[in-house]
Motif scaffolding. Structure first.
Motif, short mmCIF file in Angstrom:
data_model
loop_
_atom_site.label_atom_id
_atom_site.label_comp_id
_atom_site.label_asym_id
_atom_site.label_seq_id
_atom_site.Cartn_x
_atom_site.Cartn_y
_atom_site.Cartn_z
N GLU A 1 22.74 68.59 53.46
CA GLU A 1 23.85 68.07 54.24
C GLU A 1 24.69 67.07 53.45
O GLU A 1 25.91 66.98 53.65
N ARG B 1 27.67 68.55 51.74
CA ARG B 1 28.73 69.19 52.53
C ARG B 1 29.97 68.31 52.61
O ARG B 1 29.87 67.10 52.84
N CYS B 2 31.11 68.92 52.42
CA CYS B 2 32.37 68.22 52.57
C CYS B 2 33.17 68.89 53.68
O CYS B 2 32.90 70.02 54.07
N ILE B 3 34.14 68.18 54.18
CA ILE B 3 34.96 68.69 55.27
C ILE B 3 36.41 68.28 55.03
O ILE B 3 36.68 67.21 54.48
N LEU C 1 30.85 64.82 54.40
CA LEU C 1 30.49 64.74 55.81
C LEU C 1 29.58 63.55 56.09
O LEU C 1 29.64 62.93 57.15
N ILE D 1 31.63 71.20 62.25
CA ILE D 1 30.51 70.38 61.80
C ILE D 1 29.18 70.89 62.34
O ILE D 1 28.15 70.81 61.66
N CYS E 1 24.29 71.33 60.83
CA CYS E 1 24.30 69.88 60.64
C CYS E 1 23.42 69.22 61.69
O CYS E 1 23.60 69.44 62.89
N ASN F 1 27.97 60.38 64.27
CA ASN F 1 26.97 60.63 63.25
C ASN F 1 25.77 59.73 63.55
O ASN F 1 25.86 58.50 63.42
#
Length: 236
Positions: free
Chosen positions: A122, A125-127, A140, A176, A180, A193
C-alpha cells in the motif's frame, strides 16, 4: 492478489495455504492461492503471482535457483522463502526476498508477514488528485483524510498541505477502496485514513494533526468493526 505456495510436502503446503487464506479473508483484497509441489511445475505456469512462498529445498530444483530464474526474467514477484535451515539466508540476498522464514511456521508468523507485505504494498500506491490547474500525484499513504466540498473534494495531507480537487469524494472512495486496508468512508462528507487516527470520541475522529472528521450514525458499526480489525492486523 494472486499468491503461490511452492512446497513439496503437501501437508505443509496445504497448511500454509490455509493460514494465508484465513488472513486474507480479513482483508478487502480479492485473492487466489495456488499450490505447486514441484519447482518446475511453478516455472511452467503462465500466471503472474504477486507473492510466492517458496521452499528452499525442492526435489527437482533448488529454491534459490528457481528464484534466480524469476529475477533473470525480470519477474518481480515478491518471494518469501520457507525452509527448515538457515544456510541459505546470505545466498538469498541477491534475489531480494521479502522475508526468510524458518520452519515450523505458525499461523501468527504468517499473519505478521502478510500484514507487513500488504503495508509495504500500500505504501507504494499513488493516486492522482486533479485540481483546476493541474494534476497532482501523491502517495496514498500521505493522505490523512478527504472531505467533500460540494462537487469538489479537499484532500488533506500529513505534511499539512491540501488540494482542492475537481474529483468527487465518491470517485476517490471508489478508486481507493480497491486493495486498500486503511481507508474508510465514515460519512458522506469524509473518507478517512485510519493510520492517522489519534482519538475517537463518540462519532468524532481526531487525527494526529489535530483535525477532525465525523462518523455517521449508520456507518458507526461498520467503522468500529473495520477499525478494530485494522488495529489487530496492520497498526504498528
Amino acid at each position: 492478489m494472486k499468491i503461490a505456495v511452492c512446497e513439496d510436502e503437501k501437508n505443509i503446503a496445504e497448511k500454509l495455504a490455509e493460514y494465508i487464506s484465513d488472513f486474507m479473508k480479513s482483508t478487502y483484497f480479492e485473492f487466489s492461492i495456488d499450490i505447486f509441489l514441484r519447482g518446475e511445475q511453478f516455472l511452467k505456469s503462465s500466471e503472474y503471482y504477486d507473492l510466492l512462498f517458496l521452499d528452499c529445498e525442492l526435489p527437482d530444483i533448488n529454491g534459490l535457483t528457481l528464484a534466480k530464474d524469476l529475477r533473470e526474467r525480470d519477474i518481480e514477484t515478491e518471494i518469501i522463502f520457507v525452509t527448515a535451515y538457515d544456510d541459505y539466508v546470505y545466498d538469498s540476498f541477491e534475489v531480494r526476498p521479502f522475508r526468510y522464514l524458518l520452519k515450523p511456521i505458525s499461523e501468527n508468523t504468517i499473519r505478521k508477514v502478510l500484514a507487513s507485505f500488504i503495508s509495504a504494498y500500500e505504501k507504494e500506491r499513488c493516486i492522482s488528485i486533479p485540481t483546476a490547474r493541474k494534476n497532482n500525484v501523491v502517495n496514498l499513504n500521505d493522505i490523512v483524510y478527504i472531505e467533500s466540498d460540494g462537487k469538489y473534494s479537499i484532500v488533506r495531507l500529513i505534511n499539512n498541505d491540501s488540494y482542492k480537487s475537481i474529483k468527487s469524494i465518491s470517485d476517490f472512495d471508489t478508486e481507493i477502496e480497491v486493495g486498500c486496508q486503511s481507508f474508510f468512508r465514515t460519512h458522506r462528507r469524509y473518507l478517512v485514513n485510519m493510520k492517522y487516527i489519534s482519538e475517537i470520541h463518540g462519532n468524532i475522529i481526531i487525527f494526529a494533526n489535530g483535525e477532525r472528521a465525523e462518523i455517521s450514525r449508520r456507518n458507526i458499526f461498520d467503522f468500529n468493526k473495520k477499525y478494530i480489525n485494522y488495529l489487530k492486523c496492520f497498526a504498528k
